[in-house]
Design a protein around this motif. Sequence first.
Motif, short mmCIF file in Angstrom:
data_model
loop_
_atom_site.label_atom_id
_atom_site.label_comp_id
_atom_site.label_asym_id
_atom_site.label_seq_id
_atom_site.Cartn_x
_atom_site.Cartn_y
_atom_site.Cartn_z
N ALA A 40 3.44 7.25 4.27
CA ALA A 40 2.96 8.05 5.40
C ALA A 40 3.42 7.51 6.74
O ALA A 40 3.24 8.18 7.77
CB ALA A 40 1.43 8.12 5.36
N ALA A 72 0.57 4.47 -0.37
CA ALA A 72 0.21 5.63 0.44
C ALA A 72 0.50 5.37 1.91
O ALA A 72 1.04 6.24 2.63
CB ALA A 72 -1.26 5.99 0.23
N ASP A 82 0.87 -1.17 0.00
CA ASP A 82 0.00 0.00 0.00
C ASP A 82 0.91 1.22 0.00
O ASP A 82 1.44 1.62 1.04
CB ASP A 82 -0.90 -0.02 1.23
#
Length: 291
Positions: free
Chosen positions: A10, A6, A4
């Motif tokens: 982050a 993103a 993932d």
Amino acid sequence: MPIDAALALAAEPRSGEISWTPKDVQLYHLGVGAGANPDKHSPATDPDELRYSLESRLHVLPSFATVAGAGSPGVISGLSMPGVDVDLAHVLHGGQAVEIHRPLPVEGTATATSRIAAVYDKGKAAVLVMRTEVIGAEGPLWTNDAQIFVRGEGGFGGDRGPSARREPPAGEPDKVVERPIREDQALLYRLSGDWNPLHADPEFAKVAGFERPILHGLCTYGMTLKAVVDTLLGGDVSRVRSYTTRFAGVVYPGETLRIRMWRGDGRVQVSVTAVDRDDAPVLADTLVEHS
């Protein structure tokens, strides 16, 4: 999806204390071929090799930065970052860059902070860029960027990322050296902290698609930098400012590396091939920047 992008980008950085001793440095140097005498007819150790193996003369090859404090934040820990869940058998080290901010001390303690700096979609594969910044008591020591190539995890519509390809050097190389790899080189090098069974277990290597265990890309990386330092930089490790490469092919223990070097203005471009397999590419787009 196992990656993932993103979530990975982050995620909070991971920090930890790392430390190393002269013994760690010596073991690493032996793992990248230090101590070998290029004159096979002489029983004596090459005196120049003692700067890599004798504690009273010891200096630190800058590529040691890739293994210093093994077991702390680094490439393998990057595979357990949030947003990343992949099969180790599908993972290859795609490239490596290290920027040296000051000469590496023979012994030290520092703080290493790692994060996923980029996730690229290469179609049939994904590339994670794991960035580790290391700071000692006197300030920044080095920054590592490891490109982790994960087969079968691309195609998610992400950024393909920049091209690492460099223009090939013009003309004949200024220096060509050959470096034999011991049959047990991978077993020795892995003692510096890379325990991936791909480099030791024949059955695991077959599952990963190789006929037998392969040499660590970072071992070839270290052997190559040592050749550049010893032949073009007067043996002075403190002259290295940065070192980057792309891992273009595998190396098997027992083979011989052919290392071609082209001098430039404050830089050395390098190409590494496997002599035993008709000069099959091993390291490409390789650059050592120096003072």
